[in-house]
Design a protein around this motif. Structure first.
Motif, short mmCIF file in Angstrom:
data_model
loop_
_atom_site.label_atom_id
_atom_site.label_comp_id
_atom_site.label_asym_id
_atom_site.label_seq_id
_atom_site.Cartn_x
_atom_site.Cartn_y
_atom_site.Cartn_z
N HIS A 575 0.86 -1.19 0.00
CA HIS A 575 0.00 0.00 0.00
C HIS A 575 0.89 1.23 0.00
O HIS A 575 1.80 1.35 0.84
CB HIS A 575 -0.90 0.02 1.23
CG HIS A 575 -1.83 -1.15 1.34
ND1 HIS A 575 -3.15 -1.08 0.97
CD2 HIS A 575 -1.61 -2.42 1.76
CE1 HIS A 575 -3.72 -2.25 1.17
NE2 HIS A 575 -2.80 -3.09 1.66
N ILE A 576 0.63 2.15 -0.91
CA ILE A 576 1.43 3.37 -1.02
C ILE A 576 0.49 4.56 -0.89
O ILE A 576 -0.49 4.68 -1.64
CB ILE A 576 2.18 3.43 -2.36
CG1 ILE A 576 3.07 2.19 -2.50
CG2 ILE A 576 3.02 4.70 -2.45
CD1 ILE A 576 3.63 1.99 -3.88
N TYR A 577 0.77 5.44 0.10
CA TYR A 577 -0.03 6.64 0.34
C TYR A 577 0.82 7.86 0.00
O TYR A 577 1.94 8.00 0.52
CB TYR A 577 -0.48 6.72 1.79
CG TYR A 577 -1.32 5.55 2.25
CD1 TYR A 577 -2.70 5.60 2.24
CD2 TYR A 577 -0.71 4.37 2.72
CE1 TYR A 577 -3.47 4.52 2.67
CE2 TYR A 577 -1.46 3.30 3.14
CZ TYR A 577 -2.84 3.38 3.12
OH TYR A 577 -3.59 2.32 3.54
N CYS A 578 0.30 8.75 -0.83
CA CYS A 578 0.99 9.98 -1.21
C CYS A 578 0.03 11.16 -1.08
O CYS A 578 -1.14 11.04 -1.43
CB CYS A 578 1.51 9.90 -2.65
SG CYS A 578 2.63 8.54 -2.97
N ASN A 579 0.55 12.28 -0.57
CA ASN A 579 -0.31 13.46 -0.46
C ASN A 579 -0.27 14.34 -1.70
O ASN A 579 -0.95 15.36 -1.75
CB ASN A 579 0.07 14.28 0.78
CG ASN A 579 1.43 14.95 0.64
OD1 ASN A 579 2.31 14.44 -0.05
ND2 ASN A 579 1.60 16.10 1.29
N ARG A 580 0.53 13.95 -2.70
CA ARG A 580 0.55 14.64 -3.99
C ARG A 580 0.56 13.60 -5.10
O ARG A 580 0.78 12.42 -4.87
CB ARG A 580 1.76 15.58 -4.10
CG ARG A 580 1.65 16.82 -3.23
CD ARG A 580 2.80 17.78 -3.49
NE ARG A 580 2.62 19.03 -2.80
CZ ARG A 580 2.93 19.27 -1.54
NH1 ARG A 580 3.48 18.30 -0.83
NH2 ARG A 580 2.72 20.45 -0.97
N GLU A 581 0.34 14.09 -6.31
CA GLU A 581 0.26 13.18 -7.44
C GLU A 581 1.60 12.45 -7.63
O GLU A 581 2.67 13.06 -7.60
CB GLU A 581 -0.10 13.95 -8.71
CG GLU A 581 -0.31 13.07 -9.92
CD GLU A 581 -0.71 13.87 -11.15
OE1 GLU A 581 -0.78 13.28 -12.24
OE2 GLU A 581 -0.94 15.09 -11.00
N CYS A 582 1.53 11.15 -7.84
CA CYS A 582 2.71 10.35 -8.08
C CYS A 582 2.36 9.20 -9.01
O CYS A 582 1.19 8.90 -9.25
CB CYS A 582 3.32 9.84 -6.77
SG CYS A 582 2.25 8.67 -5.91
N GLU A 583 3.41 8.54 -9.52
CA GLU A 583 3.22 7.43 -10.44
C GLU A 583 3.99 6.22 -9.92
O GLU A 583 5.19 6.32 -9.62
CB GLU A 583 3.71 7.80 -11.84
CG GLU A 583 3.57 6.68 -12.86
CD GLU A 583 4.12 7.07 -14.22
OE1 GLU A 583 4.38 6.16 -15.04
OE2 GLU A 583 4.30 8.29 -14.47
N VAL A 584 3.30 5.09 -9.81
CA VAL A 584 3.91 3.85 -9.32
C VAL A 584 3.78 2.79 -10.41
O VAL A 584 2.67 2.49 -10.86
CB VAL A 584 3.25 3.37 -8.02
CG1 VAL A 584 3.89 2.07 -7.55
CG2 VAL A 584 3.35 4.43 -6.93
N SER A 585 4.91 2.23 -10.86
CA SER A 585 4.88 1.23 -11.92
C SER A 585 4.46 -0.12 -11.36
O SER A 585 4.38 -0.31 -10.15
CB SER A 585 6.27 1.10 -12.56
OG SER A 585 7.16 0.47 -11.65
N TYR A 586 4.23 -1.04 -12.25
CA TYR A 586 3.95 -2.41 -11.84
C TYR A 586 5.26 -3.16 -11.63
O TYR A 586 6.35 -2.68 -11.93
CB TYR A 586 3.05 -3.10 -12.86
CG TYR A 586 1.64 -2.60 -12.79
CD1 TYR A 586 0.73 -3.19 -11.92
CD2 TYR A 586 1.22 -1.52 -13.56
CE1 TYR A 586 -0.57 -2.73 -11.83
CE2 TYR A 586 -0.08 -1.05 -13.48
CZ TYR A 586 -0.98 -1.66 -12.60
OH TYR A 586 -2.26 -1.19 -12.51
N GLU A 587 5.12 -4.38 -11.16
CA GLU A 587 6.28 -5.14 -10.68
C GLU A 587 7.29 -5.46 -11.78
O GLU A 587 6.93 -5.88 -12.87
CB GLU A 587 5.79 -6.46 -10.06
CG GLU A 587 6.87 -7.41 -9.66
CD GLU A 587 6.33 -8.76 -9.28
OE1 GLU A 587 7.13 -9.67 -9.10
OE2 GLU A 587 5.09 -8.90 -9.17
N ARG A 588 8.55 -5.23 -11.44
CA ARG A 588 9.69 -5.71 -12.25
C ARG A 588 10.85 -5.95 -11.29
O ARG A 588 11.02 -5.22 -10.32
CB ARG A 588 10.09 -4.69 -13.31
CG ARG A 588 9.02 -4.41 -14.35
CD ARG A 588 9.55 -3.60 -15.48
NE ARG A 588 10.51 -4.35 -16.29
CZ ARG A 588 11.17 -3.83 -17.32
NH1 ARG A 588 11.00 -2.58 -17.65
NH2 ARG A 588 12.01 -4.58 -18.00
#
Length: 697
Positions: A575-588
């Motif tokens: 679970h990733i919580y961010c208070n601003r816009e961010c981008e999280v890639s899928y698994e590699r």
């Protein structure tokens, strides 16, 4: 024991006025027989603390309020205080703009408090003939001498011409003040009374419902009596311990009473008794009277006692303006999206959260009560947390020891309560209400009592935090273990790139059902993958990585979830919580990312070496390659030419024609002509000829 100086400071704070330093010094020195406020211009707000201190001063003899610009309302408040005062003799109201309307209250004071021997109304606007009538009444008091109950409590019955040993107060149950009996958490909303007996006695305390219509059925009502050991006797009791409860009557229709022994209580010196009239069930409205009278065993023989030798009672309702401030009740429920369980579960962040703020520092008493008759809800263990808020007034996603101000145990009870000090400021505190386990549903309500006004509002989910979930597992090819314990295989763990658009607060939570030790790391994108922060949990289950104000980087960060030991197979949630816009890639895996980096580095080197030669090569000429070049170099130059010039390579030995297509001669059918040629990218953007193979070293 509370001193008069402390009481004066408290009342000034409650009324929002600055204490008179001279008067405060006088009180602290013990000079309490004469209060001199002549030509002080205390004003209506400043008068209230003075009168409250005078009311609690059992030895006050003289009160000078001359030259204070007091009007008729102020004079009426002085009368209200003085009419029951046990020792006050002289009152000076001279040089105040009092009119004829003040005559009746002043005459009532002189007639009902025989201790008053002097009441100065010189240089007021009260007509002279009315002032003469006041003087005549004062002469009668002076002739009869002071009251024989000097230094004790005076009669406080609200109705004249009745038994002087009976004190009576009228009240009502209405709206929130119809709180029900002590079995309900809302009992605290019932109006409470304060009782001071002048000497030890046996007293009968009775509550009676009044104002019933002819066909109206009386409520089932009762009364409770408690002792107090706190200094805030001007406020309602909010906690009632078994040792505090002296007596509780049976609940009967329309009338209930209890007979108990009482000790002497001197107002201003001793803590009073608290009387709580109540209906059996909340929400039952109506009017009532509460009466207190002395009971003597030999009264039945016709013995009549002198009033001066009888017990006198002071019975008063707690003043609403001095009582607790009550925040409107907040109602809510735990449902599929908000039943997160206690802090042992990462889903605690889903629980309802409320922001508490105040303009001044204040004491808070808070109660969370179950609502409804659902058996599942009755068996639920409930509790709460008080966390430090932030200036952004956001929901809280981190619960560390330094963030938790207070909490309650989780118990199977109808309600839980907590007391704490709320500081002033916009950040305030955040209340988290929860059940002990996730997915336990039910309804609740929150009641908040405070000494100063408090604002409470619910913080909606998703308003300040963006939550991103990635679910996967450690398999045969991705269970490389942590970096600290596995120097070579750790790069085969799954990884997730994290790209930020600005400085961001980030919380990453790794959760797994396995009991194996787990680890979560944040790495940068340099060739060695420098470790920025790592957290381990040797017990497994969950570990949280809190990254406040994480700076924006030119390249992405990498989150690396791992088991401490290699070779562990199990699933996990990130679970990733961010208070601003961010981008999280899928698994590699990091190994794949390393391979990509090496290929990119090779391409950059080839570009630097052959860019000029490729740009000078004729665009319309087919590139064959140099016979002396290795096949790999030929391939690289073909690729580089495409990247630089956009020219696709065509092999003359394998042209895009029917001659390049093999067909079984036995089924050859030339009736279906070739319609066209397409490249793999025409079918899929990420088309590859061969699937990359996993490499282990």
């Amino acid at each position: 024991m509370t001193s008069l100086g402390d009481l004066y400071s408290f009342y000034c704070k409650r009324c929002g006025v600055k204490p008179n330093s001279g008067f405060l010094s006088q009180l602290r020195l013990g000079d309490v027989r004469r209060f001199d406020f002549s030509v002080n211009y205390v004003g209506p707000k400043g008068l209230e603390p003075v009168l409250e201190v005078a009311r609690n001063n059992g030895v006050l003899e003289e009160l000078d309020l001359s030259g204070n610009l007091m009007d008729g309302d102020c004079a009426a408040r002085v009368v209200e205080m003085a009419v029951r005062h046990p020792s006050l003799k002289k009152i000076n109201l001279a040089k105040n703009p009092l009119h004829a309307s003040s005559f009746k209250p002043l005459m009532y004071l002189v007639a009902n408090n025989k201790n008053i021997a002097s009441l100065n109304t010189d240089q007021t606007e009260i007509p002279e003939h009315l002032q003469n009538r006041i003087l005549s009444a004062l002469s009668v008091n002076d002739l009869n001498g002071p009251d024989t109950t000097k230094g004790k409590h005076r009669i406080t019955s609200h109705v004249t011409g009745v038994d002087p040993r009976v004190a009576t107060v009228h009240g009502s149950w209405k709206g929130e003040t119809a709180g029900g009996c002590l079995h309900f958490a809302s009992w605290r909303n019932n109006r409470q009374l304060l009782l001071w007996p002048s000497r030890p006695c046996t007293a009968q305390i009775t509550v009676k419902q009044i104002g019933l219509s002819e066909n109206e059925t009386p409520h089932c009502i009762g009364i409770a009596v408690a002792k107090r050991n706190d200094q805030n006797c001007h406020q309602s009791m909010l906690e009632l311990h078994p040792t505090d409860l002296i007596a509780e009557s049976q609940f009967e229709n329309g009338k209930a009473s209890v007979t108990i022994p009482l000790y002497s209580k001197l107002k201003g010196t001793d803590f009073p008794y608290t009387i709580i009239p109540m209906t059996f069930r909340p929400g039952k409205e109506g009017k009532y009277t509460v009466s207190v009278k002395e009971i003597r065993s030999d009264e039945s023989y016709g013995v009549v006692y002198d009033d001066a030798k009888s017990t006198h009672f002071i019975l008063e309702a707690i003043k609403p303006d001095l009582d607790w401030c009550i925040v409107p009740v907040q109602k809510g429920e735990w449902d599929d999206g908000s039943a997160g369980g206690n802090a042992d579960y990462s889903s605690w962040r889903d629980n309802p959260q409320y922001l508490l703020t105040s303009a001044v520092a204040t004491k808070v008493f808070l109660v969370v009560t179950k609502v409804g008759d659902d058996p599942a809800s009755d068996s639920a263990e409930i509790g709460l947390y008080i966390l430090i808020g932030d200036r952004e007034q956001r929901r809280q996603v981190v619960m560390t020891k330094d963030k938790v101000i207070a909490s309650t145990p989780f118990r199977t009870v109808p309600s839980v309560n907590i007391t704490f000090e709320l500081p002033k400021g916009d950040g305030g505190y955040v209340l988290v209400v929860a059940c002990s386990k996730p997915r336990v549903y039910g309804r609740y309500k929150i009641c908040l009592y405070s000494e100063a006004p408090v604002t409470m509002r619910q913080l909606p989910r998703g308003e300040h935090w963006t939550e991103i979930l990635r679910t996967s597992s450690w398999t045969e090819s991705t269970n490389g273990g942590s970096r600290d314990t596995n120097k070579s295989s750790w790069i085969h763990n799954p990884s997730y790139s994290l790209k930020l658009t600005a400085e961001t607060d980030v919380l990453a939570v790794l959760q797994t059902p396995s009991a194996h030790p787990i680890s979560l790391s944040l790495l940068d994108s340099t060739p060695g993958f420098r470790n920025i922060s790592t957290v381990n949990n040797v017990k497994g289950g969950e570990c949280s990585l809190w990254l406040p104000r994480l700076e924006q980087a030119a390249k992405a960060y990498y989150l690396l979830p791992a088991t401490v030991e290699a070779g562990v197979h199990c699933g996990y949630e990130l679970h990733i919580y961010c208070n601003r816009e961010c981008e999280v890639s899928y698994e590699r895996s990091l190994a794949e990312r390393i391979e990509e980096m090496e290929m990119e580095k090779c391409k950059e080197e080839n570009k630097a070496v052959g860019r000029e030669r490729l740009l000078s090569f004729p665009k319309d000429e087919v590139f064959k390659g140099d016979g002396g070049m290795e096949a790999v170099a030929v391939r690289d130059e073909i690729v580089e030419r495409y990247l630089v010039q956009g020219v696709c390579h065509v092999d003359k030995e394998f042209p895009p024609s029917e001659a390049s297509i093999w067909c079984d001669p036995t089924v050859l059918n030339r009736s279906l002509p070739l319609s066209g040629w397409r490249r793999p990218r025409d079918y899929a953007l990420d088309a590859t000829l061969f699937k990359p193979q996993k490499k282990f070293r």
